[in-house]
Design a protein around this motif. Structure first.
Motif, PDB file in Angstrom:
ATOM      1  N   ILE A  28       0.839  -1.207   0.000  1.00  0.00           N
ATOM      2  CA  ILE A  28       0.000   0.000   0.000  1.00  0.00           C
ATOM      3  C   ILE A  28       0.872   1.256   0.000  1.00  0.00           C
ATOM      4  O   ILE A  28       0.747   2.108  -0.878  1.00  0.00           O
ATOM      5  N   ILE A  29       1.721   1.338   1.010  1.00  0.00           N
ATOM      6  CA  ILE A  29       2.480   2.572   1.227  1.00  0.00           C
ATOM      7  C   ILE A  29       3.562   2.707   0.154  1.00  0.00           C
ATOM      8  O   ILE A  29       4.454   1.871   0.055  1.00  0.00           O
ATOM      9  N   GLY A  30       3.469   3.768  -0.648  1.00  0.00           N
ATOM     10  CA  GLY A  30       4.483   4.002  -1.675  1.00  0.00           C
ATOM     11  C   GLY A  30       4.148   3.403  -3.026  1.00  0.00           C
ATOM     12  O   GLY A  30       4.999   3.352  -3.909  1.00  0.00           O
ATOM     13  N   ASN A  31       2.909   2.945  -3.206  1.00  0.00           N
ATOM     14  CA  ASN A  31       2.494   2.474  -4.534  1.00  0.00           C
ATOM     15  C   ASN A  31       2.600   3.570  -5.571  1.00  0.00           C
ATOM     16  O   ASN A  31       2.837   3.313  -6.741  1.00  0.00           O
ATOM     17  N   ASP A  32       2.357   4.770  -5.106  1.00  0.00           N
ATOM     18  CA  ASP A  32       2.436   5.921  -5.999  1.00  0.00           C
ATOM     19  C   ASP A  32       3.333   6.936  -5.289  1.00  0.00           C
ATOM     20  O   ASP A  32       3.029   7.341  -4.163  1.00  0.00           O
ATOM     21  N   ILE A  33       4.450   7.296  -5.931  1.00  0.00           N
ATOM     22  CA  ILE A  33       5.387   8.224  -5.297  1.00  0.00           C
ATOM     23  C   ILE A  33       5.554   9.457  -6.181  1.00  0.00           C
ATOM     24  O   ILE A  33       5.869   9.338  -7.364  1.00  0.00           O
ATOM     25  N   HIS A  34       5.308  10.614  -5.603  1.00  0.00           N
ATOM     26  CA  HIS A  34       5.487  11.878  -6.321  1.00  0.00           C
ATOM     27  C   HIS A  34       6.714  12.573  -5.761  1.00  0.00           C
ATOM     28  O   HIS A  34       6.725  12.954  -4.593  1.00  0.00           O
ATOM     29  N   TYR A  35       7.734  12.697  -6.613  1.00  0.00           N
ATOM     30  CA  TYR A  35       9.011  13.251  -6.185  1.00  0.00           C
ATOM     31  C   TYR A  35       9.198  14.657  -6.737  1.00  0.00           C
ATOM     32  O   TYR A  35       8.947  14.900  -7.908  1.00  0.00           O
ATOM     33  N   LEU A  85       6.179   1.692   8.160  1.00  0.00           N
ATOM     34  CA  LEU A  85       4.857   2.336   8.201  1.00  0.00           C
ATOM     35  C   LEU A  85       3.773   1.357   7.775  1.00  0.00           C
ATOM     36  O   LEU A  85       2.693   1.296   8.371  1.00  0.00           O
ATOM     37  N   GLU A  86       4.077   0.595   6.745  1.00  0.00           N
ATOM     38  CA  GLU A  86       3.066  -0.345   6.265  1.00  0.00           C
ATOM     39  C   GLU A  86       2.770  -1.430   7.307  1.00  0.00           C
ATOM     40  O   GLU A  86       1.618  -1.784   7.549  1.00  0.00           O
ATOM     41  N   THR A  87       3.824  -1.954   7.928  1.00  0.00           N
ATOM     42  CA  THR A  87       3.635  -2.966   8.975  1.00  0.00           C
ATOM     43  C   THR A  87       2.703  -2.428  10.056  1.00  0.00           C
ATOM     44  O   THR A  87       1.748  -3.099  10.469  1.00  0.00           O
ATOM     45  N   GLU A  88       2.977  -1.197  10.510  1.00  0.00           N
ATOM     46  CA  GLU A  88       2.166  -0.621  11.585  1.00  0.00           C
ATOM     47  C   GLU A  88       0.738  -0.340  11.108  1.00  0.00           C
ATOM     48  O   GLU A  88      -0.226  -0.542  11.845  1.00  0.00           O
ATOM     49  N   TYR A  89       0.609   0.137   9.878  1.00  0.00           N
ATOM     50  CA  TYR A  89      -0.721   0.512   9.390  1.00  0.00           C
ATOM     51  C   TYR A  89      -1.602  -0.714   9.197  1.00  0.00           C
ATOM     52  O   TYR A  89      -2.786  -0.697   9.557  1.00  0.00           O
ATOM     53  N   LEU A  90      -1.027  -1.782   8.666  1.00  0.00           N
ATOM     54  CA  LEU A  90      -1.823  -3.009   8.486  1.00  0.00           C
ATOM     55  C   LEU A  90      -2.270  -3.531   9.847  1.00  0.00           C
ATOM     56  O   LEU A  90      -3.401  -3.978  10.028  1.00  0.00           O
ATOM     57  N   ARG A  91      -1.379  -3.435  10.812  1.00  0.00           N
ATOM     58  CA  ARG A  91      -1.708  -3.876  12.165  1.00  0.00           C
ATOM     59  C   ARG A  91      -2.807  -2.994  12.771  1.00  0.00           C
ATOM     60  O   ARG A  91      -3.719  -3.489  13.426  1.00  0.00           O
ATOM     61  N   PHE A  92      -2.690  -1.691  12.537  1.00  0.00           N
ATOM     62  CA  PHE A  92      -3.704  -0.750  13.020  1.00  0.00           C
ATOM     63  C   PHE A  92      -5.074  -1.092  12.440  1.00  0.00           C
ATOM     64  O   PHE A  92      -6.086  -1.082  13.138  1.00  0.00           O
ATOM     65  N   LYS A  93      -5.114  -1.441  11.151  1.00  0.00           N
ATOM     66  CA  LYS A  93      -6.394  -1.755  10.506  1.00  0.00           C
ATOM     67  C   LYS A  93      -7.011  -3.017  11.114  1.00  0.00           C
ATOM     68  O   LYS A  93      -8.230  -3.125  11.209  1.00  0.00           O
ATOM     69  N   GLY A 151       5.063   7.717  14.684  1.00  0.00           N
ATOM     70  CA  GLY A 151       6.219   7.817  15.587  1.00  0.00           C
ATOM     71  C   GLY A 151       6.846   6.449  15.829  1.00  0.00           C
ATOM     72  O   GLY A 151       8.078   6.295  15.793  1.00  0.00           O
ATOM     73  N   VAL A 152       6.010   5.457  16.050  1.00  0.00           N
ATOM     74  CA  VAL A 152       6.491   4.083  16.250  1.00  0.00           C
ATOM     75  C   VAL A 152       7.233   3.608  15.001  1.00  0.00           C
ATOM     76  O   VAL A 152       8.330   3.041  15.078  1.00  0.00           O
ATOM     77  N   ALA A 153       6.648   3.872  13.827  1.00  0.00           N
ATOM     78  CA  ALA A 153       7.260   3.406  12.572  1.00  0.00           C
ATOM     79  C   ALA A 153       8.626   4.056  12.343  1.00  0.00           C
ATOM     80  O   ALA A 153       9.584   3.382  11.957  1.00  0.00           O
ATOM     81  N   THR A 202      -4.331  -0.771  20.123  1.00  0.00           N
ATOM     82  CA  THR A 202      -3.798  -1.330  21.386  1.00  0.00           C
ATOM     83  C   THR A 202      -2.304  -1.630  21.301  1.00  0.00           C
ATOM     84  O   THR A 202      -1.514  -1.199  22.143  1.00  0.00           O
ATOM     85  N   LYS A 203      -1.925  -2.346  20.256  1.00  0.00           N
ATOM     86  CA  LYS A 203      -0.528  -2.756  20.126  1.00  0.00           C
ATOM     87  C   LYS A 203       0.363  -1.542  19.834  1.00  0.00           C
ATOM     88  O   LYS A 203       1.498  -1.461  20.321  1.00  0.00           O
ATOM     89  N   ILE A 204      -0.178  -0.598  19.071  1.00  0.00           N
ATOM     90  CA  ILE A 204       0.593   0.611  18.773  1.00  0.00           C
ATOM     91  C   ILE A 204       0.883   1.389  20.058  1.00  0.00           C
ATOM     92  O   ILE A 204       1.991   1.865  20.271  1.00  0.00           O
TER      93      ILE A 204
END
Ligand code: BTN
Length: 249
Positions: A8-15, A178-186, A85-87, A191-193
């Motif tokens: 998910i995170i970074g599928n589309d990157i605008h530089y 970030l992706e690891t944390e976000y998938l977990r958040f979903k 912050g965790v990520a 709680t875990k965060i």
């Protein structure tokens, strides 16, 4: 270019070479952008910090914003700031840097700030259109080159490691984290965060002065609530401080 192993995170990157603020660019794209879109720039000419402060963003840093579209209540958006912050702290630890989180949500080395996070959103009362999480990291920014007022309280990855870091590699690790944390958040909610935030934090367990607009609260920081408020205990009781500046004694 960077090889990413995220879905998910970074599928589309605008530089961009130069922007006013990656958060502003991301907010303009927000509604049409797919979730996980990243806006990243070499330089920000009008980088923004919390409380309307400017955020100095010279070449060598990592200035990026992530667009997320979570199905949560707007009131719960601060949980995503904690998540970021965790990520960031985890990505830095993978890079061999002993990063911690200082309340409200600075990533620090000891007392010195190395990363700031600014979350903004487009929301109605009970619905989030999108959330923009802006992350600013002093990567290859020599501390001596920062403005004088920031030198004392700031740190950078290159100054702590004694050499320039590979920013592409770091961004790759950060987006993965970030992706690891976000998938977990979903899946699990926050709680875990919160548990991880507390164990990565160097604020909890400490004697602190928290400066709020109305008063200074002194006591022992004993935890945070799911919305990121700091819990401070002293002789007068238990206080939940929603916003303020935290000073370590
Ligand atoms: C703070 O600690 O005050 C928050 C700083 C946030 C800085 C980042 S850099 C990328 C994004 N774009 C901005 O204008 N601000 C955030």
């Amino acid at each position: 270019s960077i090889g990413l192993d995220t879905s998910i995170i970074g599928n589309d990157i605008h530089y961009f070479e130069t922007v006013d603020s990656t958060n502003d660019v991301a907010k303009k794209m927000g509604i049409r952008a797919e979730e996980g879109t990243i806006v990243v720039a070499e330089v920000q000419e009008n980088g923004r910090g919390r409380k309307g402060d400017p955020w100095i963003s010279p070449k060598g840093g990592i200035w990026l914003s992530v667009i997320l579209k979570p199905s949560i209540l707007p009131a719960h958006a601060p949980r995503l700031t904690l998540m970021a912050g965790v990520a960031v702290a985890n990505a830095m630890r993978q890079f061999g840097v002993d990063a911690s989180i200082k309340w409200p949500n600075d990533v620090v080395i000891g007392k010195k700030k190395i990363c700031g996070i600014l979350t903004e959103m487009d929301a109605e009362a009970d619905h989030i259109g999108f959330v923009v999480i802006g992350i600013g990291i002093n990567a290859n920014v020599p501390v001596e080159e920062l403005p004088e007022e920031l030198r004392e309280g700031s740190m950078s990855l290159s100054s702590i490691k004694g050499e320039r870091i590979n920013r592409a590699e770091f961004v790759q690790a950060l987006l993965k984290s970030l992706e690891t944390e976000y998938l977990r958040f979903k899946v699990d909610g926050s709680t875990k965060i919160l548990e991880d935030w507390i164990s990565l934090s160097n604020t909890i367990g400490r004697q602190v002065d928290v400066i709020t607009p109305h008063k200074i609260i002194s006591g022992k920081a004993t935890g945070i609530n799911p919305d990121g408020a700091l819990i401070v205990e002293n002789d007068e009781g238990v206080h939940e401080v929603i916003a303020g500046r935290c000073i370590y004694k």
